[in-house]
Design a protein around this motif. Structure first.
Motif, short mmCIF file in Angstrom:
data_model
loop_
_atom_site.label_atom_id
_atom_site.label_comp_id
_atom_site.label_asym_id
_atom_site.label_seq_id
_atom_site.Cartn_x
_atom_site.Cartn_y
_atom_site.Cartn_z
N ALA A 114 9.16 3.82 39.13
CA ALA A 114 9.23 4.72 37.67
C ALA A 114 10.65 5.14 36.58
O ALA A 114 10.39 4.59 35.33
N ALA A 115 11.94 4.66 37.09
CA ALA A 115 13.00 4.52 36.30
C ALA A 115 12.74 3.21 35.45
O ALA A 115 13.06 3.71 34.56
N GLN A 117 10.11 1.60 34.34
CA GLN A 117 9.09 2.04 33.49
C GLN A 117 9.60 2.97 32.29
O GLN A 117 8.90 2.63 31.36
N ARG A 118 10.05 3.72 32.38
CA ARG A 118 11.02 4.79 31.81
C ARG A 118 11.84 3.74 30.65
O ARG A 118 11.95 3.47 29.48
N ALA A 121 10.54 1.00 28.29
CA ALA A 121 8.90 2.20 27.13
C ALA A 121 10.36 2.47 26.47
O ALA A 121 10.31 2.35 25.21
N ALA A 122 11.66 3.08 26.93
CA ALA A 122 12.80 3.90 25.85
C ALA A 122 13.62 2.25 24.83
O ALA A 122 13.88 2.67 23.67
N GLY A 130 17.37 7.22 25.88
CA GLY A 130 16.51 7.54 26.99
C GLY A 130 16.39 5.82 28.22
O GLY A 130 16.60 6.08 29.46
N ALA A 134 17.58 6.22 31.95
CA ALA A 134 16.58 5.91 32.75
C ALA A 134 16.96 4.58 34.09
O ALA A 134 17.46 4.27 34.94
#
Length: 213
Positions: A114-115, A117-118, A121-122, A130, A134
Motif C-alpha cells: 500500500a505504501a 502504491q502511494r 502515485a505521488a 507524499g 510513503a
C-alpha cells in the motif's frame, strides 16, 4: 479540572525540534539562513528554552551550525555529508531488513504494498511530500518489525540530511527512489528471501549515495 496535567518540558522540546527540523528539510528555512530562538519561539507559540534545546539537537545532527555569541544558521548542502549519512542509514536498513524479513506477516507485506502504491502515485503527480511520506512508511515496516531501537534511532537521526537533497532534486525535475526497486524489495520480503531483500535494500541506498554526486 483534575484531568488537566502540565505539558512535560520534554514534549515542548520535541515539538520545537520536529517543527524546525521539518522546516529545514522542506526548504522553508533555506541553507545558510540565520535562525533566532526568540523569533522561532514566537512563531511556534513556545518559550525560548525548548527552542534552544531543539537548536542544540539540530546542531548535533548536522542541520544547524552555531558560533557562540554570534549566530546559529542552517548548514549548507554538502555532498560528502549526504554521502556519509546515506552510507550509515543504508547500513542500518540492511541490518533491519536481515532481521525483519523472517518475522514479516501478511499484514506487514500488505502495508508495504500500500505504501509503494502511494509512493508511485505521488511521484507521478510530483507530490514530493507524499512520495517521501510513503517511502518512509514502506521502510518503517522493516524497522518496526526488527525491534532494533539503535538502528531506528540512527535512521531517524541521519535521514533528514538525505531528505534535504532528495527534496531539492525532486523539485528540479528529478525523481525519488524507484517504485520498481520497492516492488522488488516487497517481493523478496513476501518470499522470505533475506539475501535478495538485503541486496535490493543495498541497491536503493547506493543510489542515494550516488545522488549526492
Amino acid at each position: 479540572m483534575e484531568a488537566i496535567r502540565p505539558v512535560p518540558r520534554t514534549l515542548l522540546r520535541d515539538r520545537a525540534y520536529e517543527a524546525i527540523r521539518d522546516a529545514i528539510v522542506a526548504g522553508e528555512i533555506e541553507p545558510g539562513a540565520v535562525v533566532r530562538d526568540a523569533e522561532l519561539a514566537e512563531r511556534l507559540g513556545l518559550s525560548r528554552a525548548p527552542v534552544r534545546e531543539a537548536f542544540s539537537r539540530l546542531v548535533d545532527e548536522g542541520l544547524l551550525e552555531s558560533k557562540p555569541q554570534s549566530y546559529t544558521r542552517v548548514t549548507p548542502l554538502v555532498a560528502s555529508d549526504v554521502r556519509d549519512a546515506a552510507a550509515v542509514v543504508g547500513a542500518m536498513h540492511e541490518l533491519v531488513t536481515r532481521v525483519a524479513v523472517p518475522r514479516l506477516g501478511a499484514a506487514d507485506i500488505e502495508a508495504m504494498r500500500a505504501a509503494n502504491q502511494r509512493f508511485a502515485a505521488a511521484v507521478g503527480t510530483g507530490d514530493v511530500d507524499g512520495a517521501l511520506r510513503a517511502d518512509d512508511a514502506l521502510h518503517d515496516v522493516l524497522v518496526r518489525v526488527s525491534h532494533n531501537r539503535a538502528a531506528a534511532a540512527t535512521v531517524a537521526r541521519y535521514t533528514p540530511l538525505i531528505r534535504r537533497l532528495e527534496r531539492r532534486r525532486f523539485g528540479e525535475g528529478g525523481s525519488c527512489r524507484s517504485a520498481g526497486l520497492h516492488e522488488r524489495l516487497i517481493e523478496a520480503c513476501a518470499a522470505g528471501d533475506v539475501a535478495e531483500a538485503v541486496r535490493v535494500t543495498a541497491e536503493i541506498w547506493r543510489g542515494l549515495e550516488e545522488l549526492a554526486d
